[in-house]
Design an enzyme around this catalytic site. Structure first.
Site, PDB file in Angstrom:
ATOM      1  N   ASP A 117       0.865  -1.183   0.000  1.00 17.03           N
ATOM      2  CA  ASP A 117       0.000   0.000   0.000  1.00 17.03           C
ATOM      3  C   ASP A 117       0.902   1.234   0.000  1.00 17.03           C
ATOM      4  O   ASP A 117       1.500   1.565   1.024  1.00 17.03           O
ATOM      5  CB  ASP A 117      -0.904   0.021   1.236  1.00 17.03           C
ATOM      6  N   LYS A 179      -6.847   3.261  -2.849  1.00 15.81           N
ATOM      7  CA  LYS A 179      -7.234   3.196  -1.435  1.00 15.81           C
ATOM      8  C   LYS A 179      -7.526   4.603  -0.946  1.00 15.81           C
ATOM      9  O   LYS A 179      -6.832   5.556  -1.312  1.00 15.81           O
ATOM     10  CB  LYS A 179      -6.101   2.548  -0.637  1.00 15.81           C
ATOM     11  N   LYS A 208      -9.964  -0.033  -1.996  1.00 10.87           N
ATOM     12  CA  LYS A 208      -9.831  -0.330  -0.568  1.00 10.87           C
ATOM     13  C   LYS A 208     -10.304   0.876   0.227  1.00 10.87           C
ATOM     14  O   LYS A 208      -9.776   1.980   0.074  1.00 10.87           O
ATOM     15  CB  LYS A 208      -8.381  -0.667  -0.208  1.00 10.87           C
TER      16      LYS A 208
END
Length: 248
Positions: A117, A179, A208
């Site tokens: 991430d 995300k 996400k």
């Protein structure tokens, strides 16, 4: 080319966008399989990470998300399970040099990370330095080919057109997910942002939702509006809420 694709996406948004759920409901197993059980606290201890991994195994979560120094430990604790080890790069500001992010990602994978991430360079995005943002993401994707890369766009700092641009560039750069948040900014995930992000990236990429998701109802709402993964430090509480609602 990047600027054209952004302008095209913004024009389509203005003409066609409609905020509505992408699915009718989500059950407890949907929620469990979407959760990335998270502890990114600066004061997290090895014992905290061991507990996180145990909870993820017991609840059959998709993965755990930990700081880079705990990737090896998480890998050891989750050996023999399907639970993924997720870690962060350029976290939480996204302001590292591109080569630093790429090397962080390489080291993380060498330590046992399954997914990365990374935080987008928010300042460069807001300055419309599209090529810089593209290369920043692309370098991480290329450095860990075969691994899932998610781009944290930190929605709390962006206006609508900047959110669209971040999603378009992430997709062009080959990332696998976008995300919402680091959890360290001024705000977390909202259904509106999740839905917009999914509308822009489509089914070719995942979304996400992360930041402020603390209840079963929160998680279900995010999934209904387009989230494929849920980043949360409240995974166990969320599952307990679902079990109380549906039995389990």
């Amino acid at each position: 080319m990047i600027e054209y694709r952004i302008e095209e996406a913004v024009a389509k948004y203005r003409e066609f966008y409609e905020f509505k759920p992408v699915r009718e409901s989500a059950g407890i197993e949907d929620v469990k399989s979407a959760i990335e059980h998270t502890n990114l606290k600066p004061f997290a201890t090895p014992d905290d990470i061991k507990k996180l991994c145990l909870e993820a195994r017991e609840n059959r979560f998709h993965g755990v998300c930990v700081n880079p120094c705990y990737v090896k430990l998480a890998r050891e604790e989750l050996e023999g399970t399907d639970v993924k080890v997720v870690t962060v790069v350029g976290f939480p500001l996204g302001a590292n040099e591109t080569r630093t992010k790429a090397h962080e990602a390489i080291f993380a994978v060498e330590s046992g990370a399954d997914e990365i991430d990374m935080v987008i360079n928010v300042g460069m995005l807001k300055a419309k330095e599209w090529e810089y943002v593209y290369e920043d993401i692309r370098s991480v994707v290329e450095s860990v080919k075969g691994k899932v890369v998610k781009v944290i766009i930190e929605t709390c700092y962006l206006d609508t057109e900047e959110k669209i641009a971040a999603c378009v560039i992430s997709k062009l750069a080959g990332a696998h997910f976008v995300k919402t948040s680091t959890g360290f900014g001024t705000g977390g995930a909202t259904a509106e942002d999740v839905h917009l992000m999914k509308w822009i990236v489509g089914d070719e990429m995942g979304v996400k939702a992360s930041g402020g998701i603390r209840t079963f109802e929160d998680a279900v709402k995010m999934i209904m509006y387009g989230a494929d993964r849920i980043g949360t430090s409240s995974g166990v509480k969320i599952v307990q809420g679902g079990e109380e609602r549906y039995g389990g």
